[in-house]
Scaffold this motif. Structure first.
Motif, PDB file in Angstrom:
ATOM      1  N   PHE C  97      36.632  38.764  46.134  1.00 17.27           N
ATOM      2  CA  PHE C  97      37.169  39.209  47.418  1.00 17.27           C
ATOM      3  C   PHE C  97      36.073  39.727  48.350  1.00 17.27           C
ATOM      4  O   PHE C  97      36.180  39.602  49.566  1.00 17.27           O
ATOM      5  CB  PHE C  97      38.245  40.277  47.193  1.00 17.27           C
ATOM      6  N   ARG C 224      41.291  43.864  59.516  1.00 21.50           N
ATOM      7  CA  ARG C 224      40.482  43.219  58.482  1.00 21.50           C
ATOM      8  C   ARG C 224      41.283  43.035  57.185  1.00 21.50           C
ATOM      9  O   ARG C 224      41.293  41.962  56.585  1.00 21.50           O
ATOM     10  CB  ARG C 224      39.262  44.125  58.251  1.00 21.50           C
ATOM     11  N   ALA C 226      44.491  42.984  56.856  1.00 23.74           N
ATOM     12  CA  ALA C 226      45.630  42.076  57.044  1.00 23.74           C
ATOM     13  C   ALA C 226      45.201  40.620  56.902  1.00 23.74           C
ATOM     14  O   ALA C 226      45.876  39.814  56.254  1.00 23.74           O
ATOM     15  CB  ALA C 226      46.257  42.314  58.414  1.00 23.74           C
ATOM     16  N   TYR C 227      44.076  40.275  57.492  1.00 19.90           N
ATOM     17  CA  TYR C 227      43.596  38.895  57.355  1.00 19.90           C
ATOM     18  C   TYR C 227      43.213  38.602  55.902  1.00 19.90           C
ATOM     19  O   TYR C 227      43.490  37.542  55.372  1.00 19.90           O
ATOM     20  CB  TYR C 227      42.410  38.629  58.282  1.00 19.90           C
ATOM     21  N   MET C 228      42.579  39.561  55.268  1.00 20.03           N
ATOM     22  CA  MET C 228      42.163  39.334  53.890  1.00 20.03           C
ATOM     23  C   MET C 228      43.368  39.195  52.959  1.00 20.03           C
ATOM     24  O   MET C 228      43.347  38.389  52.026  1.00 20.03           O
ATOM     25  CB  MET C 228      41.252  40.470  53.418  1.00 20.03           C
ATOM     26  N   LYS C 230      46.259  38.016  53.775  1.00 16.38           N
ATOM     27  CA  LYS C 230      46.862  36.708  54.035  1.00 16.38           C
ATOM     28  C   LYS C 230      46.077  35.601  53.342  1.00 16.38           C
ATOM     29  O   LYS C 230      46.638  34.745  52.663  1.00 16.38           O
ATOM     30  CB  LYS C 230      46.901  36.465  55.544  1.00 16.38           C
ATOM     31  N   ARG C 231      44.764  35.597  53.513  1.00 16.56           N
ATOM     32  CA  ARG C 231      43.976  34.488  52.985  1.00 16.56           C
ATOM     33  C   ARG C 231      43.788  34.552  51.480  1.00 16.56           C
ATOM     34  O   ARG C 231      43.368  33.565  50.871  1.00 16.56           O
ATOM     35  CB  ARG C 231      42.631  34.392  53.704  1.00 16.56           C
ATOM     36  N   SER C 232      44.096  35.685  50.893  1.00 17.02           N
ATOM     37  CA  SER C 232      44.049  35.746  49.438  1.00 17.02           C
ATOM     38  C   SER C 232      45.422  35.447  48.839  1.00 17.02           C
ATOM     39  O   SER C 232      45.604  35.546  47.625  1.00 17.02           O
ATOM     40  CB  SER C 232      43.553  37.123  48.986  1.00 17.02           C
TER      41      SER C 232
END
Lengths: 349, 349, 349, 349
Positions: C97, C224, C226-228, C230-232
């Motif tokens: 991550f 930051r 929130a995007y992480m 989502k993409r995980s």
């Protein structure tokens, strides 16, 4: 009197001449040229490994990180010494290139790992299941960061542990020339014959401007390594100028002469230090790096005379009661007998 | 007669001389040396950007990938042309260095992006929310991969879109010398004065052995870039030899003379092609790269005479009805008038 | 008699009821619903942190890895205990991550880190320069993996070191309920008031089906994170069912009642073990996990009676001369007094 | 009247009942339980794939990203439709999980890719060499994001291209139930018999709370996928509650009944729309998603009556001259005939 590192030295004249000679005409880029083929062949010949895949890069960190990424999946553990360059000095390059594999540190005096300790660590982590990550590889340095030299038997013991646990074995040979020269063994005996799967074969510290070879003794890794080199930005377009350097070093055995010279200068320095009050070796003198405890007075005298070298705080900490502190003195392919004598004289005052 | 690429050329004599001159004595490694400071200062001076952070690498892919990683978070989108080098020719280096940012491709004839198209794309993706990824950066190439040259006004239009959407703007200047020479604008006008945040300033294709500069006009990026260069293996230990190359290129304006020369040779070649049956430019001749449709006969004649160049399949496909196929002819810093005339003669037969 | 882990227990009836209640009608997906807002507010209230950003995930590994990625750059070092869950049990999730940040292990009996040791490590690595990676963050677990409980003062000492070195501080609170209940301190005193920047606030082991909260006391991290998330792949579409669980746990203080219950059962068990021949605590009983050395006979008796628990090889190794081996006994929100007595009786035989 | 998405629906009663039933006693965590074995077996049976590896996750983004990471190396290209969920809606999860593989977009009306276009793209990128990245995989969605349904023959054509180029083939089956129900083909015919290597088998949109299955028809991928799931934080500790959901859906064919119901409701809605002035299908009604151009008046009427649905800007842009804009209307497992009629009535006004 510069004993800071073998990378503060310049480039050997033969390498400079090879660069000039390579600067002729238009040549296919990205390694598709005859000189690159010849340099690769030369590496295979020196290592007595006719089927090895060979790939040049400009830095040792790239060579190590590509090697480890060629061996280890992101969910694996790579066992290495706790002072290994890949752990201490590469800012996480192994993690970046492998996609996040974990370095698991094994203590060992002077960096020569103990086979039993590795066996225990590999068993332990295998027992931890998914959460622990899968044991994947071992990385050793020869010479070690402490200047120690592995014998072929010592490497073979690690190779046997690797085979037993299904691990790959990498050798960081940033100072491979010093290691080979000091061990008296052949390059093959120290690597693939002892179970090494991937070798970072250093050129830069050995007199080049900037070139290292990644050598995969299993050529099935060649494609994987080629894509990884490209996407990490380590495939030079005017690649002939990397190849020319490595060829020049290997041609006629220059690399070993230079490695042996640096070792010899360090041995002379060690001999001289025996007669210096306030200077004592804290590690045996086996290759071109010495680790020396200096008294403040000796240090002041040397600095006053213009000597350049680096402090080594981790070793200073080891014996808090001892006077002074530990420094590293590195001899290089171009260290002269005169410089060695000047340093000894300066320390004596 | 080699027109395959400007990286099949060798190294300019002044650069070779600079390398030889830099090979004196012991010098601090990893860029902590006076020559590196001087070369960085020279870059700042040429770009009229006294506060910029400057960092040298050995390859253009590294310079681009580091620049993009300096600008974009892993969850962001980077807008670029669909023929951009970062998309077509770097094997995913931008994805590797940024930790997975997405390149979003924008079509544009010849690679000069349209500000409205960018504005639309940035708005569209901003509207897609978390799932779409966050618009983060724009990357343009100057000269473009199609040999086109941006005017300062064209760059500034993109810069304005970038500011409006909170995006960073990167310029891939692998052939920046050709771009500056062709545009008649100053380096500053084409970059930071037009809104460029990061520049990959190419040296290799311009006559160096292998050096590019990452220039961050916002020096706050310096630390981040320094760590990223280190962990990607792109900090050379004998760094003085990178710095020497760039200094030699910039010193006395050599870089622009070489860029202008290559452009001029391409212009001569374009003039000559006008008189060749079976050869026609498919893109305007603006810098040192020409894209030419050749009849099979013309091609056979040129190859027969020993001419070397590359086919360009993507352009050949564009007009399936046309006879022959498209090739790229690249002139370099050392392309001679004679070679140009020989190629024209060979094509004519 | 299952003492294997608090995650072998099922779901508390109040949480099941909350899931059923949430299953009404159409509700906006991906967390854009009223119940999610209410659950986030509840978390802020419990932590007395009105400005904190709160984000739910389904697993503790996700919560930890997102927290660390919210704090640390890829080129940084994260200091943690050598038995930390993030090191031992997450298969490299922090590395994945963060994009390759390095976990640097600090020894400490029972997992309560020593502030001086951290201070020393941070100073040491800061001194190693680029190659060493930049000290970036500290991660502590409360309760620790050894069942120890931090006092607010102990956390605050680590917080002070973090501030001094510019590091962020993460608390892995997979068993935060047990920690709060055992310490007698408030959630705020154990976290942001003591310098914690990010908290993994566990729900799963506390009686939920599968929910943890990432709490960022600096809400600037919200985007930051929130995007992480989502993409995980950790943003659940039917998100209301995560929120319902956490709300149910916090509502009326159920979480603390359950945490206190588990602790109490462990205390009873510890009391009973004092009277068992062939069983001895190897770590103090502070929360809901006990580490006990069992004689082979006692072990055989317990297994024979159907008791389920796990061996803890790393602790067994610590004292090679001692008889038997170490096991972990975990009490959960639904461990009963009867089960505790049955285990004691079984061990006695 | 909520037609926003099939994930705004709640959980089917049978799934809720299964969760309650699973909440009995202590059960081994992390998937080492009997219910998980049974659910995996049920998946294999439904797919007529006795050797497949099956792995549950809580989200479709995780299932897709893990599938792609199971197939593709970081230096590879994955071909997919330009409206694919993996490109449009996952914030770069495929890039994160694969370590930076590139999605290469292929246009196709409605998302059913053309085999010739894929063949061309794979050939083109294979021809670009190292720089272009290696063609590695194809990802298709069934149903597509446009609501289209693949026939077994259409899938098999893509499968043939995959085999020819040495690519792996992934199917994003977030709405696999709708696809199978609509096609009339068997699950096996639509997947492994047609050359699909990895399937994301969706449960969440089909009536679950949150569960998807990654199915690898080549079980050699099982270990790799298991480590990747763990390190991405997608191995739930109380895993039985994932398994219970999937088992309940497959048991007795509930999943297909629910998928067929949603499709049927969409068909009814399509029939009704034929009689609505100011509403016209812009894509054929093949499964449970309709894409409809609405006049502003019709839209206002529907919104006024409380209908909930999403605009679809990319389709609106396709025909700038047309009045109104395009919206998506999704029917779910619990959409009722009454809701359909109410929406039609509202649109008519």
């Amino acid at each position: 009197m510069n004993f800071a590192s073998d990378n503060t030295s310049g480039v050997h004249p033969a390498v400079m001449a090879a660069l000039a000679a390579a600067n002729e005409g238009h040549v296919a880029s990205y390694g598709s040229d005859a000189l690159t083929r010849a340099a690769e062949d030369m590496v295979r010949k020196v290592l007595d490994a006719p089927d090895a895949a060979v790939m040049f890069t400009a830095t040792g960190t790239a060579a190590n990180a590509l090697s480890l990424a060629g061996m280890a999946d992101p969910w694996q553990r790579i066992f290495c010494h706790n002072e290994a360059h890949v752990e201490m000095s590469e800012c996480g390059a192994p993690e970046m290139f492998t996609g996040g594999a974990k370095l698991t540190l094994i203590a060992a005096d002077g960096g020569v790992l103990d086979a039993d300790a590795l066996d225990h660590a590999a068993s332990y982590w295998a027992g931890e299941g998914l959460g622990g990550g899968k044991p994947g590889a071992i990385s050793i340095s020869n010479t070690t960061e402490a200047g120690r030299v592995w014998s072929p038997d010592q490497v073979a013991e690690i190779g046997a542990v690797a085979r037993q646990h299904g691990l790959s074995l990498h050798m960081d040979g940033a100072r491979f020339a010093n290691a080979v020269a000091a061990s008296g063994a052949s390059p093959a005996e120290l690597t693939h014959l002892a179970g090494v799967d991937l070798l970072s074969f250093g050129g830069t510290k050995n007199g080049a401007m900037g070139v290292e070879a990644v050598v995969a003794f299993d050529s099935a890794l060649a494609e994987r390594l080629a894509y990884m080199r490209k996407r990490s930005g380590h495939l030079l377009s005017k690649h002939r100028f990397l190849s020319a350097q490595f060829y020049a070093l290997l041609d006629g055995g220059l690399w070993l002469q230079l490695g042996a010279h640096a070792n010899r200068m360090a041995a002379r320095l060690a001999e001289g230090l025996a007669g210096v009050e306030g200077a004592s070796l804290v590690r045996p003198a086996e290759s071109n790096q010495l680790f020396v405890r200096l008294s403040p007075d000796a240090h002041d005298r040397a600095r006053g005379a213009g000597a350049v070298y680096r402090g080594w705080p981790s070793l200073s900490d080891d014996d808090a009661d001892a006077e002074g502190f530990v420094v590293r003195l590195v001899c290089s392919w171009n260290t002269t007998e005169t410089e060695v004598q000047e340093l000894i004289a300066a320390l004596k005052g």
